[in-house]
Design a protein around this motif. Structure first.
Motif, PDB file in Angstrom:
ATOM      1  N   SER A  35       0.841  -1.202   0.000  1.00 15.08           N
ATOM      2  CA  SER A  35       0.000   0.000   0.000  1.00 15.08           C
ATOM      3  C   SER A  35       0.874   1.249   0.000  1.00 15.08           C
ATOM      4  CB  SER A  35      -0.900   0.000   1.244  1.00 15.08           C
ATOM      5  OG  SER A  35      -0.107   0.201   2.406  1.00 15.08           O
ATOM      6  N   GLU A  36       0.238   2.388  -0.205  1.00 13.79           N
ATOM      7  CA  GLU A  36       0.962   3.661  -0.161  1.00 13.79           C
ATOM      8  C   GLU A  36       1.514   3.924   1.236  1.00 13.79           C
ATOM      9  OE1 GLU A  36       1.918   5.574  -2.691  1.00 13.79           O
ATOM     10  OE2 GLU A  36       1.010   4.044  -3.948  1.00 13.79           O
ATOM     11  N   LEU A  37       0.812   3.465   2.272  1.00 19.76           N
ATOM     12  CA  LEU A  37       1.309   3.615   3.641  1.00 19.76           C
ATOM     13  C   LEU A  37       2.590   2.814   3.847  1.00 19.76           C
ATOM     14  CD1 LEU A  37      -2.008   3.471   5.709  1.00 19.76           C
ATOM     15  CD2 LEU A  37      -0.539   5.453   5.315  1.00 19.76           C
ATOM     16  N   ASP A  38       2.625   1.590   3.311  1.00 16.20           N
ATOM     17  CA  ASP A  38       3.843   0.775   3.400  1.00 16.20           C
ATOM     18  C   ASP A  38       4.994   1.449   2.669  1.00 16.20           C
ATOM     19  OD1 ASP A  38       2.505  -1.206   4.822  1.00 16.20           O
ATOM     20  OD2 ASP A  38       2.041  -2.378   3.030  1.00 16.20           O
ATOM     21  N   ALA A  40       5.383   4.558   2.060  1.00 18.45           N
ATOM     22  CA  ALA A  40       5.777   5.824   2.685  1.00 18.45           C
ATOM     23  C   ALA A  40       6.933   5.630   3.665  1.00 18.45           C
ATOM     24  CB  ALA A  40       4.578   6.451   3.392  1.00 18.45           C
ATOM     25  N   GLU A  41       7.120   4.404   4.142  1.00 22.51           N
ATOM     26  CA  GLU A  41       8.218   4.100   5.054  1.00 22.51           C
ATOM     27  C   GLU A  41       9.556   3.958   4.331  1.00 22.51           C
ATOM     28  OE1 GLU A  41       7.367   0.860   7.705  1.00 22.51           O
ATOM     29  OE2 GLU A  41       5.240   1.360   7.739  1.00 22.51           O
ATOM     30  N   THR A  55      11.265  -4.149   5.539  1.00 26.20           N
ATOM     31  CA  THR A  55      10.085  -3.306   5.762  1.00 26.20           C
ATOM     32  C   THR A  55       8.833  -3.870   5.105  1.00 26.20           C
ATOM     33  OG1 THR A  55      11.535  -1.384   5.831  1.00 26.20           O
ATOM     34  CG2 THR A  55       9.186  -0.955   5.562  1.00 26.20           C
TER      35      THR A  55
END
Length: 152
Positions: A35-38, A40-41, A55
């Motif tokens: 996802s975009e949240l993943d 973003a890390e 990650t």
């Protein structure tokens, strides 16, 4: 007589409910696209192949063109009654690496009306040389029948 009529009506209602539930669409997910949240890390130009694996995890496809790209492929299929399964969403996240293993590009591609569409791109340089490969991946993943796997 009245008890038999109520029991028959209850059985008929259950039968109708069962038949209607059999006509409901079911959905299945195959593969994995972060996802975009993943994503973003992950920092382009800083993180490496090793930190990406820690990650997000190992990719769906790697080493297709060389060791400079990883591909995460995720698909969502809709199954409805007797119809053939239909792909309703397919995404490919392509991560490119420099020779030293540092991430240079993160791109998300999707399938819209049968055409490959770039949904998101984070790059340190413009490098979309693998678009034909991504098109092939998006169009072919999940389109293999059991006959083709067995060799019949």
């Amino acid at each position: 007589m009245r008890k038999g009529w109520i029991a028959g009506k209850s059985i008929a209602a259950l039968g109708v409910a069962f038949m209607l539930s059999a006509c409901a669409a079911t959905y299945q997910n195959h593969g994995f696209a972060p996802s975009e949240l993943d994503l973003a890390e992950i920092t382009v130009g800083v993180d490496t192949r090793d930190t990406l694996a820690e990650t997000i995890g190992e990719p769906t496809i790697s080493g297709v063109v060389g060791d400079d790209s990883w591909f995460y492929v995720g698909s969502r299929w809709r199954h409805f009654a007797f119809r053939a399964p239909e792909v309703i969403d397919r995404q490919v996240v392509a991560v490119s690496f420099a020779e030293d293993g540092v991430i240079t590009n993160i791109e998300r591609f999707g399938l819209e009306n049968g055409r490959v569409v770039t949904l998101n791109r984070r790059v340190t340089e413009t490098n979309i040389a693998n678009v034909n490969l991504i098109t092939q991946i998006i169009n072919s993943v999940g389109n293999v029948s059991a006959d083709q796997l067995v060799g019949n």
